[in-house]
Write an enzyme that holds these catalytic residues in place. Structure first.
Site, short mmCIF file in Angstrom:
data_model
loop_
_atom_site.label_atom_id
_atom_site.label_comp_id
_atom_site.label_asym_id
_atom_site.label_seq_id
_atom_site.Cartn_x
_atom_site.Cartn_y
_atom_site.Cartn_z
N ASP A 115 19.96 66.05 39.35
CA ASP A 115 21.10 66.50 40.14
C ASP A 115 22.39 66.03 39.48
O ASP A 115 22.40 64.99 38.80
CB ASP A 115 21.01 65.93 41.57
CG ASP A 115 21.87 66.70 42.55
OD1 ASP A 115 21.32 67.52 43.32
OD2 ASP A 115 23.10 66.50 42.56
N TYR B 297 29.23 85.57 44.90
CA TYR B 297 27.95 84.90 45.19
C TYR B 297 26.80 85.91 45.15
O TYR B 297 25.77 85.67 44.52
CB TYR B 297 28.03 84.23 46.55
CG TYR B 297 26.78 83.48 46.94
CD1 TYR B 297 26.52 82.21 46.44
CD2 TYR B 297 25.87 84.03 47.85
CE1 TYR B 297 25.37 81.51 46.81
CE2 TYR B 297 24.73 83.34 48.23
CZ TYR B 297 24.49 82.08 47.71
OH TYR B 297 23.35 81.40 48.08
N GLY C 248 19.30 68.96 50.17
CA GLY C 248 19.01 70.11 51.02
C GLY C 248 17.62 70.66 50.79
O GLY C 248 16.61 69.98 50.94
N ILE C 249 17.55 71.94 50.43
CA ILE C 249 16.27 72.59 50.16
C ILE C 249 15.54 71.88 49.03
O ILE C 249 14.31 71.72 49.06
CB ILE C 249 16.48 74.09 49.81
CG1 ILE C 249 17.03 74.85 51.02
CG2 ILE C 249 15.18 74.72 49.33
CD1 ILE C 249 17.48 76.26 50.71
N THR D 71 22.05 73.99 55.60
CA THR D 71 22.33 73.12 54.46
C THR D 71 23.85 72.91 54.35
O THR D 71 24.63 73.63 54.98
CB THR D 71 21.83 73.72 53.14
OG1 THR D 71 22.65 74.85 52.79
CG2 THR D 71 20.37 74.17 53.24
N ASP E 226 24.07 67.85 34.82
CA ASP E 226 25.01 68.92 35.14
C ASP E 226 24.54 70.15 34.37
O ASP E 226 24.67 70.22 33.15
CB ASP E 226 26.42 68.51 34.71
CG ASP E 226 27.45 69.61 34.95
OD1 ASP E 226 27.07 70.69 35.46
OD2 ASP E 226 28.63 69.39 34.61
N LYS F 148 23.54 86.05 42.61
CA LYS F 148 22.17 85.94 43.13
C LYS F 148 21.33 87.17 42.77
O LYS F 148 20.13 87.06 42.53
CB LYS F 148 22.20 85.72 44.65
CG LYS F 148 22.70 84.32 45.03
CD LYS F 148 21.86 83.24 44.37
CE LYS F 148 22.25 81.85 44.76
NZ LYS F 148 21.40 80.81 44.15
N VAL G 245 20.10 79.14 55.99
CA VAL G 245 19.42 77.85 56.06
C VAL G 245 20.44 76.78 56.41
O VAL G 245 21.58 76.80 55.92
CB VAL G 245 18.74 77.51 54.71
CG1 VAL G 245 17.90 76.24 54.85
CG2 VAL G 245 17.87 78.67 54.23
#
Length: 258
Positions: free
Chosen positions: A46, A155, A26-27, A190, A67, A159, A188
């Site tokens: 990743d 979430y 994605g981003i 994604t 991870d 953030k 976005v």
């Protein structure tokens, strides 16, 4: 006595810089491609090794499985990669549920990746940069660190927490010459937003919420990454760069008829 003239032509170039990109889809994929295009040597990390390898191949860089919820693995990766000049962290997850419906397992999963792992990454890679006396760390937060909606409690909390971690790291690492900043995207296109995109009404409502009245493409976040990684941002630290299409600048949208 005249001041030394700055050569602005290469201000955004990253030749000779080694970048680590955590979260290669994605981003993250677009960030890796942009960093590479500006001259950086990129290592893509990743949890999914196939994703890391695919993006690394496109960026002409290296791949490594990681991870980041495993603190020991993060420390080992930071040690193995050695002198990293730029670190970009995009990895995140979300469970969209109202507070009364959330389970402890879901809470722990979101916090473990979005907040605890952010701390772990800042600690491991920040230690290396502080010892060297240079570096730029870029952590992806979200508009949800500032504004919320039903179903985004955990979430949003993570953030917002990531932004405070960035500010604190900037304060603690700054004297060593290490910069730490956050990027806060709006909506976005994604995989993380598939649940929204599958509902046309929900998708359109999100599009209309921003000043630009549309969703962002992952590639539109890449310029912010290059800026914060480059010498164009040598006096920028502890900041959150909003790349949200004006989402947090406006309070709703109503266009009166002519």
């Amino acid at each position: 006595m005249s001041e030394t003239m700055t050569d602005y032509t290469g201000l955004f170039r990253l030749e000779g810089k080694r970048a680590a990109l955590i979260g290669a889809g994605g981003i993250g994929r677009e960030a890796a491609l942009a960093l590479s295009a500006h001259g950086a040597e990129v290592t893509c990390l990743d949890k999914n090794p196939a994703t890391a390898k695919s993006t690394a191949a496109e960026a002409g860089g290296h791949a490594r499985e990681l991870d980041i919820t495993n603190a020991e693995a993060v420390a080992q990766a930071a040690e193995a990669l050695g002198d990293i000049d730029v670190l970009v962290l995009t990895a995140a997850t979300n469970v969209r549920k109202r507070i009364l419906d959330y389970t402890p397992v879901e809470f722990d999963r979101v916090v473990a990746l979005n907040l605890k792992a952010t701390f772990t990454v800042l600690q491991a890679f920040g230690r290396q940069m502080v010892q060297r006396g240079q570096g730029s760390i870029i952590v992806f937060s979200s508009v949800r660190g500032f504004v919320v909606e039903p179903g985004q409690a955990v979430y949003a909390a993570t953030k917002a927490g990531a932004i405070q971690l960035v500010k604190t790291a900037a304060a603690e690492f700054g004297e060593a010459g290490v910069r730490v900043n956050a990027i806060a995207p709006g909506v976005v296109e994604t995989p993380l937003t598939n649940q929204i995109k599958e509902n046309p009404d929900w998708h359109n409502a999100y599009a209309k919420k921003s000043a630009l009245a549309r969703w962002a493409q992952p590639s539109e976040l890449a310029g912010a990454v290059v800026y914060l990684a480059s010498d164009a941002a040598t006096y920028v630290t502890g900041s959150t760069l909003m790349v949200d299409g004006g989402w947090t600048a406006i309070d709703g949208r109503y266009t009166p008829p002519n």
